[in-house]
Motif scaffolding. Structure first.
Motif, PDB file in Angstrom:
ATOM      1  N   GLN A  42     -14.794  11.938  -6.962  1.00 47.99           N
ATOM      2  CA  GLN A  42     -15.762  11.646  -5.910  1.00 47.99           C
ATOM      3  C   GLN A  42     -17.044  12.423  -6.152  1.00 47.99           C
ATOM      4  O   GLN A  42     -17.012  13.495  -6.751  1.00 47.99           O
ATOM      5  CB  GLN A  42     -15.179  12.035  -4.554  1.00 47.99           C
ATOM      6  N   ARG A  78      -6.167   6.024   5.306  1.00 46.97           N
ATOM      7  CA  ARG A  78      -6.504   5.380   6.574  1.00 46.97           C
ATOM      8  C   ARG A  78      -6.473   6.367   7.740  1.00 46.97           C
ATOM      9  O   ARG A  78      -5.818   6.143   8.757  1.00 46.97           O
ATOM     10  CB  ARG A  78      -5.572   4.189   6.818  1.00 46.97           C
ATOM     11  N   THR A 138      -3.551  -3.245  -4.892  1.00 46.11           N
ATOM     12  CA  THR A 138      -4.036  -3.722  -3.601  1.00 46.11           C
ATOM     13  C   THR A 138      -5.441  -3.207  -3.336  1.00 46.11           C
ATOM     14  O   THR A 138      -6.316  -3.951  -2.901  1.00 46.11           O
ATOM     15  CB  THR A 138      -3.099  -3.246  -2.479  1.00 46.11           C
ATOM     16  N   GLU A 139      -5.643  -1.924  -3.628  1.00 46.44           N
ATOM     17  CA  GLU A 139      -6.974  -1.349  -3.400  1.00 46.44           C
ATOM     18  C   GLU A 139      -8.023  -2.097  -4.203  1.00 46.44           C
ATOM     19  O   GLU A 139      -9.079  -2.445  -3.692  1.00 46.44           O
ATOM     20  CB  GLU A 139      -6.973   0.135  -3.799  1.00 46.44           C
ATOM     21  N   LEU A 172      -8.282   3.394   1.726  1.00 50.30           N
ATOM     22  CA  LEU A 172      -7.164   2.545   2.112  1.00 50.30           C
ATOM     23  C   LEU A 172      -5.846   3.288   1.986  1.00 50.30           C
ATOM     24  O   LEU A 172      -4.859   2.977   2.632  1.00 50.30           O
ATOM     25  CB  LEU A 172      -7.128   1.312   1.211  1.00 50.30           C
ATOM     26  N   ARG A 173      -5.849   4.266   1.109  1.00 56.33           N
ATOM     27  CA  ARG A 173      -4.653   5.035   0.841  1.00 56.33           C
ATOM     28  C   ARG A 173      -4.264   5.893   2.048  1.00 56.33           C
ATOM     29  O   ARG A 173      -3.111   6.016   2.389  1.00 56.33           O
ATOM     30  CB  ARG A 173      -5.006   5.959  -0.313  1.00 56.33           C
ATOM     31  N   ARG A 192       1.374   3.843  -3.106  1.00 58.30           N
ATOM     32  CA  ARG A 192       0.930   5.218  -2.918  1.00 58.30           C
ATOM     33  C   ARG A 192       1.921   6.183  -3.568  1.00 58.30           C
ATOM     34  O   ARG A 192       1.542   7.210  -4.095  1.00 58.30           O
ATOM     35  CB  ARG A 192       0.804   5.509  -1.429  1.00 58.30           C
ATOM     36  N   VAL A 245       1.381   5.940  -7.524  1.00 62.49           N
ATOM     37  CA  VAL A 245       0.152   6.470  -8.118  1.00 62.49           C
ATOM     38  C   VAL A 245       0.255   7.984  -8.271  1.00 62.49           C
ATOM     39  O   VAL A 245       0.875   8.653  -7.449  1.00 62.49           O
ATOM     40  CB  VAL A 245      -1.067   6.147  -7.234  1.00 62.49           C
ATOM     41  N   ILE A 296     -16.166   2.001  -3.975  1.00 64.22           N
ATOM     42  CA  ILE A 296     -16.486   2.908  -5.070  1.00 64.22           C
ATOM     43  C   ILE A 296     -17.953   2.740  -5.442  1.00 64.22           C
ATOM     44  O   ILE A 296     -18.495   1.646  -5.360  1.00 64.22           O
ATOM     45  CB  ILE A 296     -15.626   2.579  -6.294  1.00 64.22           C
ATOM     46  N   LEU A 298      -9.010  10.731  -6.385  1.00 62.66           N
ATOM     47  CA  LEU A 298     -10.066   9.918  -6.991  1.00 62.66           C
ATOM     48  C   LEU A 298     -11.287  10.791  -7.274  1.00 62.66           C
ATOM     49  O   LEU A 298     -11.593  11.688  -6.495  1.00 62.66           O
ATOM     50  CB  LEU A 298     -10.464   8.810  -6.028  1.00 62.66           C
ATOM     51  N   ILE A 327     -15.642   2.494 -12.842  1.00 65.99           N
ATOM     52  CA  ILE A 327     -14.393   2.273 -12.132  1.00 65.99           C
ATOM     53  C   ILE A 327     -13.229   2.784 -12.962  1.00 65.99           C
ATOM     54  O   ILE A 327     -13.006   2.339 -14.087  1.00 65.99           O
ATOM     55  CB  ILE A 327     -14.211   0.787 -11.796  1.00 65.99           C
ATOM     56  N   ARG A 382     -14.451  17.484   3.061  1.00 64.49           N
ATOM     57  CA  ARG A 382     -14.072  18.502   2.085  1.00 64.49           C
ATOM     58  C   ARG A 382     -14.723  19.840   2.411  1.00 64.49           C
ATOM     59  O   ARG A 382     -14.409  20.866   1.825  1.00 64.49           O
ATOM     60  CB  ARG A 382     -14.486  18.048   0.678  1.00 64.49           C
ATOM     61  N   LEU A 392      -6.661   4.923 -11.675  1.00 66.23           N
ATOM     62  CA  LEU A 392      -6.442   5.754 -10.500  1.00 66.23           C
ATOM     63  C   LEU A 392      -6.296   4.935  -9.222  1.00 66.23           C
ATOM     64  O   LEU A 392      -5.994   5.465  -8.167  1.00 66.23           O
ATOM     65  CB  LEU A 392      -7.595   6.745 -10.340  1.00 66.23           C
ATOM     66  N   LEU A 393      -6.543   3.642  -9.330  1.00 70.22           N
ATOM     67  CA  LEU A 393      -6.478   2.824  -8.133  1.00 70.22           C
ATOM     68  C   LEU A 393      -5.271   1.898  -8.182  1.00 70.22           C
ATOM     69  O   LEU A 393      -4.830   1.496  -9.253  1.00 70.22           O
ATOM     70  CB  LEU A 393      -7.751   1.984  -8.015  1.00 70.22           C
ATOM     71  N   THR A 394      -4.771   1.559  -7.017  1.00 72.98           N
ATOM     72  CA  THR A 394      -3.633   0.665  -6.972  1.00 72.98           C
ATOM     73  C   THR A 394      -4.127  -0.782  -6.956  1.00 72.98           C
ATOM     74  O   THR A 394      -5.291  -1.051  -6.671  1.00 72.98           O
ATOM     75  CB  THR A 394      -2.802   0.922  -5.712  1.00 72.98           C
ATOM     76  N   CYS A 427      -6.516  -3.301   6.420  1.00 75.17           N
ATOM     77  CA  CYS A 427      -5.348  -3.817   5.712  1.00 75.17           C
ATOM     78  C   CYS A 427      -4.105  -3.872   6.580  1.00 75.17           C
ATOM     79  O   CYS A 427      -3.007  -3.518   6.138  1.00 75.17           O
ATOM     80  CB  CYS A 427      -5.050  -2.978   4.479  1.00 75.17           C
ATOM     81  N   GLY A 481     -21.333   6.567  -3.199  1.00 73.90           N
ATOM     82  CA  GLY A 481     -21.493   7.950  -2.793  1.00 73.90           C
ATOM     83  C   GLY A 481     -20.250   8.497  -2.132  1.00 73.90           C
ATOM     84  O   GLY A 481     -19.213   7.848  -2.061  1.00 73.90           O
ATOM     85  N   ALA A 482     -20.356   9.748  -1.650  1.00 72.83           N
ATOM     86  CA  ALA A 482     -19.208  10.427  -1.060  1.00 72.83           C
ATOM     87  C   ALA A 482     -18.934   9.885   0.338  1.00 72.83           C
ATOM     88  O   ALA A 482     -19.863   9.538   1.053  1.00 72.83           O
ATOM     89  CB  ALA A 482     -19.501  11.920  -0.979  1.00 72.83           C
ATOM     90  N   PRO A 483     -17.646   9.835   0.722  1.00 73.78           N
ATOM     91  CA  PRO A 483     -17.343   9.428   2.096  1.00 73.78           C
ATOM     92  C   PRO A 483     -17.886  10.470   3.065  1.00 73.78           C
ATOM     93  O   PRO A 483     -17.675  11.672   2.871  1.00 73.78           O
ATOM     94  CB  PRO A 483     -15.812   9.403   2.131  1.00 73.78           C
ATOM     95  N   LEU A 485       0.840  -1.212   0.000  1.00 75.49           N
ATOM     96  CA  LEU A 485       0.000   0.000   0.000  1.00 75.49           C
ATOM     97  C   LEU A 485       0.864   1.247   0.000  1.00 75.49           C
ATOM     98  O   LEU A 485       0.613   2.192  -0.744  1.00 75.49           O
ATOM     99  CB  LEU A 485      -0.887   0.014   1.244  1.00 75.49           C
ATOM    100  N   MET A 491     -13.563  -5.027 -11.353  1.00 71.16           N
ATOM    101  CA  MET A 491     -12.407  -4.555 -10.580  1.00 71.16           C
ATOM    102  C   MET A 491     -11.213  -5.476 -10.743  1.00 71.16           C
ATOM    103  O   MET A 491     -10.100  -5.030 -10.965  1.00 71.16           O
ATOM    104  CB  MET A 491     -12.767  -4.449  -9.099  1.00 71.16           C
TER     105      MET A 491
END
Lengths: 355, 357
Positions: free
Chosen positions: A132, B81, A217-218, B78-79, A122, A125, B125, A130, A209, B147, A213-215, B29, B128-130, A118, A252
């Motif tokens: 949102q 945390r 592991t993610e 996860l990035r 990071r 990337v 994913i 991402l 998706i 945000r 943009l995602l790694t 993780c 919706g928004a966190p 991870l 995914m």
């Protein structure tokens, strides 16, 4: 004389009813003969409660006898639940303990690796965040809104001595009016539920998706979560929902297990062609996958492609000669084939006779 | 036979600390978890531990001015945390555990203690928004998007001058696509209120006649399926949320357990049909829900009514002589959980044979 009706008990029963009286159970029921024959779970539960309370005297053997009887009659009875102390690791037998410890240690090592991944990923990337959904526009709501509606009918009540009022009162129209209101309420209720269903259908999940943009592991963690959700929906027999979740999981990251699960979901939804496609994807990577072979055979069977189905079941038997599902499926297929052929023969003879 | 198929709760590691713990959460993780609480002198503390070969090793201790009541990772990716915490002074703060000295985000969320916190959509994913949800003693429930500085994105509070009930628990749910989302809050007078965040309306409410200690949806990010609520006087309620009858509401069942306050309910992240409840007598119960043959019935007019299934007790174990006040299942390992109780002890427990259920 009745046992346990000592001075103490009389005093207690003055303050509060004894269990025996509360449950209305005759004292004679507290015997081996009656308990041994009793088949009513409720009555047994009550007898056990009375015996446990010690109000009628302490009879350890009779109590355990009644408990045993209750386990026979109603194994999941609430009063039979026992709270055990937690099992400490040192009490496990050495083998079990070792297995447990190695399992946790392996997992810990795996987690350390994943964490390192991870962090490394990071760095690699791009800094681009991402995409949102936008921030919710600020909203406020008040908790204690009085939800009780004012009842308009209550205001119109005619008092008992208001004779003029009563003479004007027409029972039939009033009844009609009540029926009408009831009907309207029912229609409103139905509309309410239909609206809910429409909402649910309209707002289907469509996940876009952005893999770039995602790694890795993610993605794999998310794909696993989606798969688990899919499995849960499948077990709850929400096949449509399971299908959507498996689709997201596959989008995914490609895992043959998910393809296999999706194949089963397609079979449940009777999309046999799609099920075959998914099984093919599994078999392309793992040609010995029993589950996929069995499922493809099953799907072929429904599409009446019996030779192909037989082929798949044969392959299964070559890998696992004792596979019960394959054996019974082959027997069924052969039997139906025989039936057809014999019928053909009969027809032929028939024609011969005619000639 | 019975013994073989039944899950067993095993105490794997026990560790005493010298402060009161309020909450424990696994870091996603990883084999690490955080515990949050208060030191005897009334300051806050966060500690990070790692599970390593039968022991717990302390990674980090972070001291904070205010006692910390609750925390969650559910709204962070996860990035990053980041840990979101709620404290005794009503502050909502978000910490990067690698640089914990200054919060990443901070807001004076409530005037009084934040009793409960929840998050949603951090690590998935299309849900919706966190967002972070907080509930406080002052009776208000607020939704936060990190945000947006200082201001909540949604507030649900009692009318000015009206009676304010202590909000004990909050939960997100029904977040199965980008728009839909539900907030549920439980109050000390037994009220449960469910809000639709998209429409900003009260979707459903009920009263359990007894303080609601904990509420949890079986999953946050699926179309709402089940909800479990636990109460002050040893009862738990399970609602089937798939079918809402216009007058009867949701179908439900009740169970009596723990013969004391049921402090919390936590669903297994790997299987939503299994949940654990923890009680005031220091015991943990494992339950499994079984669906009925058909989940709804239709009456003559075509109005649907939900049908409830049954709840089976899988296992019940006493862990401590004091109430168990927090429990968190590891999202990465089936059956592994961390729990804390008022005896100032952290326990890592393992539940075996859950996959057979």
């Amino acid at each position: 004389m009745q046992k346990g009706e000592g001075y103490n008990n009389i005093r207690i029963s003055k303050e509060r009813q004894s269990l025996l009286k509360k449950y209305d159970i005759p004292i004679e029921f507290l015997s081996y003969e009656h308990i041994g024959k009793c088949k009513k779970p409720k009555e047994l539960e009550r007898i056990v409660r009375i015996l446990r309370s010690g109000e009628e005297g302490v009879y350890p053997h009779l109590t355990s006898f009644a408990e045993e009887r209750l386990t026979l009659v109603k194994p999941d009875s609430q009063i039979l639940r026992v709270v055990k102390p937690i099992v400490s690791k040192s009490l496990l037998d050495p083998q079990e303990r070792k297995e447990l410890e190695t399992d946790v240690d392996d997992w810990m090592q795996e987690m350390r690796l994943r964490e390192r991944d991870l962090v490394d990923e990071r760095m690699s990337v791009s800094e681009q965040p991402l995409p949102q959904p936008s921030i919710r526009t600020t909203i406020q709501s008040i908790l204690n809104k009085s939800t009780a509606k004012m009842n308009s009918k209550t205001g119109k009540r005619i008092s008992a001595c208001d004779y003029i009022g009563w003479s004007k009162y027409d029972a039939d129209t009033e009844l009609n009016r009540m029926d009408l209101i009831e009907e309207q309420e029912k229609i409103a209720a139905k509309r309410f539920q239909e609206q809910q269903k429409v909402n649910r259908l309209k707002s289907r999940k469509e996940t876009i998706i952005e893999k770039s943009l995602l790694t890795g592991t993610e993605l794999s963690v998310m794909a696993m979560q989606e798969r688990e959700k899919g499995n849960e929906a499948f077990r709850a027999k929400d096949y449509e929902e399971a299908l959507q979740l498996y689709n997201t999981s596959i989008a995914m990251s490609c895992d043959i297990n998910v393809y296999n699960n999706r194949a089963m979901t397609h079979i449940k939804l009777k999309n046999y062609e799609k099920a075959i496609d998914d099984c093919n994807s599994v078999l392309a990577t793992d040609c010995m996958n029993l589950k996929a072979l069995l499922r493809r055979g099953h799907a072929y069977e429904h599409l009446r492609k019996n030779t192909k189905a037989l082929n798949d079941y044969d392959t299964v038997l070559r890998i696992d000669p004792m596979n019960q599902i394959a054996l019974s499926a082959i027997n069924k297929l052969r039997a139906s084939d025989k039936l057809k052929t014999t019928r053909l023969i009969i027809e032929e003879i028939h024609e011969d006779e005619n000639q | 036979m019975d013994k073989l198929s039944k899950p067993q709760i095993i105490s794997h590691i026990e560790k005493s600390v010298d402060y009161t713990i309020f909450d424990a959460k696994w870091i996603p993780c990883s084999a690490k978890f955080v515990i949050m609480g208060t030191r005897p002198r009334g300051t806050g503390i966060i500690q990070i531990y790692e599970v390593s070969s039968g022991n717990l090793s302390l990674i980090k201790t972070i001291d904070k001015p205010n006692p910390i009541k609750c925390g969650t990772f559910k709204a962070s990716s996860l990035r990053t945390r980041y840990l979101a915490t709620g404290d005794f002074k009503g502050k909502l703060q978000l910490y990067d555990l690698e640089k914990p000295s200054e919060p990443v985000y901070s807001a004076n969320a409530h005037g009084e203690i934040i009793n409960a916190i929840d998050g949603v959509a951090g690590d998935s994913i299309g849900c919706g928004a966190p967002e972070i949800l907080t509930g406080s003693r002052e009776g208000s429930v607020k939704v936060w998007d990190i945000r947006q500085k200082d201001q909540p994105v949604a507030t649900m509070e009692p009318v000015v001058g009206g009676s304010r009930r202590d909000c004990w628990t909050v939960a997100f749910g029904n977040s199965y696509n980008c728009e839909e989302r539900c907030v549920t809050a439980g109050f000390d007078n037994g009220d449960i209120k469910m809000f639709d965040l998209r429409m900003m309306t009260l979707k459903w409410e009920t009263n359990l006649k007894n303080g609601v200690c904990c509420i949890e949806f079986d999953r946050r990010d699926v179309a709402m399926n089940k909800l479990v609520a636990t109460t002050l006087e040893s009862k738990l309620f399970l609602f089937d949320l798939r079918t809402q009858h216009p007058t009867k509401g949701f179908a439900y069942l009740t169970e009596k357990a723990h013969s004391s306050t049921i402090w919390l309910v936590r669903h297994l992240p790997q299987n939503r049909e299994i949940c654990a409840t923890a009680g005031g007598n220091g015991s943990i119960s494992l339950w499994k829900y079984e669906y009925p043959e058909k989940r709804y019935i239709e009456d003559a007019e075509g109005i649907q009514e939900g049908v409830i299934g049954s709840l089976k007790l899988l296992q019940q174990s006493t862990m401590s002589s004091q109430p168990v006040n927090s429990l968190d299942w590891s999202p990465d390992k089936l059956g592994l959980a961390v729990c804390t109780s008022f005896d100032q002890c952290v326990r890592v427990i393992i539940t075996t044979k859950l996959n057979l259920q």
